[in-house]
Design a protein around this motif. Sequence first.
Motif, PDB file in Angstrom:
ATOM      1  N   ILE A 175       0.851  -1.192   0.000  1.00  0.00           N
ATOM      2  CA  ILE A 175       0.000   0.000   0.000  1.00  0.00           C
ATOM      3  C   ILE A 175       0.888   1.244   0.000  1.00  0.00           C
ATOM      4  O   ILE A 175       1.861   1.305   0.751  1.00  0.00           O
ATOM      5  N   PHE A 176       0.533   2.208  -0.824  1.00  0.00           N
ATOM      6  CA  PHE A 176       1.113   3.551  -0.757  1.00  0.00           C
ATOM      7  C   PHE A 176       0.025   4.441  -0.174  1.00  0.00           C
ATOM      8  O   PHE A 176      -1.058   4.562  -0.755  1.00  0.00           O
ATOM      9  N   MET A 177       0.301   5.068   0.985  1.00  0.00           N
ATOM     10  CA  MET A 177      -0.716   5.776   1.754  1.00  0.00           C
ATOM     11  C   MET A 177      -0.391   7.266   1.883  1.00  0.00           C
ATOM     12  O   MET A 177       0.637   7.637   2.452  1.00  0.00           O
ATOM     13  N   ASP A 178      -1.290   8.097   1.361  1.00  0.00           N
ATOM     14  CA  ASP A 178      -1.183   9.536   1.597  1.00  0.00           C
ATOM     15  C   ASP A 178      -1.370   9.772   3.094  1.00  0.00           C
ATOM     16  O   ASP A 178      -2.057   9.010   3.778  1.00  0.00           O
ATOM     17  N   ILE A 179      -0.785  10.827   3.602  1.00  0.00           N
ATOM     18  CA  ILE A 179      -0.903  11.130   5.031  1.00  0.00           C
ATOM     19  C   ILE A 179      -2.054  12.093   5.303  1.00  0.00           C
ATOM     20  O   ILE A 179      -2.896  11.842   6.155  1.00  0.00           O
ATOM     21  N   ASP A 180      -2.098  13.199   4.569  1.00  0.00           N
ATOM     22  CA  ASP A 180      -3.094  14.241   4.825  1.00  0.00           C
ATOM     23  C   ASP A 180      -4.307  14.054   3.917  1.00  0.00           C
ATOM     24  O   ASP A 180      -4.311  14.483   2.764  1.00  0.00           O
ATOM     25  N   MET A 181      -5.326  13.404   4.476  1.00  0.00           N
ATOM     26  CA  MET A 181      -6.580  13.185   3.744  1.00  0.00           C
ATOM     27  C   MET A 181      -7.738  13.598   4.649  1.00  0.00           C
ATOM     28  O   MET A 181      -7.634  13.515   5.865  1.00  0.00           O
ATOM     29  N   PRO A 182      -8.847  14.040   4.040  1.00  0.00           N
ATOM     30  CA  PRO A 182     -10.023  14.368   4.855  1.00  0.00           C
ATOM     31  C   PRO A 182     -10.626  13.099   5.476  1.00  0.00           C
ATOM     32  O   PRO A 182     -10.349  11.993   5.025  1.00  0.00           O
ATOM     33  N   GLU A 183     -11.420  13.259   6.481  1.00  0.00           N
ATOM     34  CA  GLU A 183     -12.083  12.189   7.241  1.00  0.00           C
ATOM     35  C   GLU A 183     -11.090  11.334   8.006  1.00  0.00           C
ATOM     36  O   GLU A 183     -10.968  11.466   9.198  1.00  0.00           O
ATOM     37  N   LEU A 184     -10.380  10.436   7.325  1.00  0.00           N
ATOM     38  CA  LEU A 184      -9.369   9.593   7.966  1.00  0.00           C
ATOM     39  C   LEU A 184      -8.005   9.927   7.387  1.00  0.00           C
ATOM     40  O   LEU A 184      -7.801   9.836   6.174  1.00  0.00           O
TER      41      LEU A 184
END
Length: 193
Positions: A97-106
Motif C-alpha cells: 500500500i502507498f498511503m497519503d498522510i493528509d486526507m479528509p475524514e481519515l
Amino acid sequence: MPAITCASNVLLPGSPITSPTTSTTAGTSDSTVTTLSSEMAALSISTCIKTLIVDDNVITARLLSKILTKEFGHDTTCTISGKDALLKLSRETFDIIFMDIDMPELSGIETTLLIHAKNSNVLEQNRHIPIIAYTTNPCEDRFFEAGMTGWVGKPAKQMMVRQELERVYREARPSPSSSSPSSSSSSTSSRPC
C-alpha cells in the motif's frame, strides 16, 4: 479511478520472489538471487504485484500509478480516501500500500492504525503487508510508529520509488542472519529518514 491491470506474468527461472496474491509453483532457494537489483528486476517481471494507492489527490495518485505500472509491472488500484481503502482491503488482497498522510475524514496514519487493528474488517492477509507513506510531508517517526514501513515524497520520482521498494522488499525477506533474537528486533537505522 479504475484499476490498472497488469498483463505480465512471466516467471524468471530461479526467481524466489513471489507475490502473496499470485500463486506460483517455483520452488527455489533465496540464494538464487543475490543482488537487490536482481530482486527488483525479477519482481517487476515475474509477478504482478497488487498495489493499493490511497491518495485524495488524483493527479499524484495517477503519477505514482504510472511509475509502478510502467517501470515495475505492478497492478495498481487507486482509492481517494481512507474509508474507501478500508473497504477495498476488506474485499480483496493486496501486496503493498502507498498511503497519503493528509486526507479528509481519515488521515493516512488513522487508516494505517485501523488496517492493523484486530477488530477491523480488513482481510487478515492485508494486515501484514508493507504500507509506504506517500506524502508531501517530510519523513517522520510518527509514520513508522503507526505501523508504516516506508516513505516516498510527492511528487513521485521513479528512482525514489525504486529505492524505497528495494528497501522495503529487502526488509520483508528473511535473511539467514535474522534467526538470532537480537537481529530480529525492529531497527530504525534502515528507515528512509
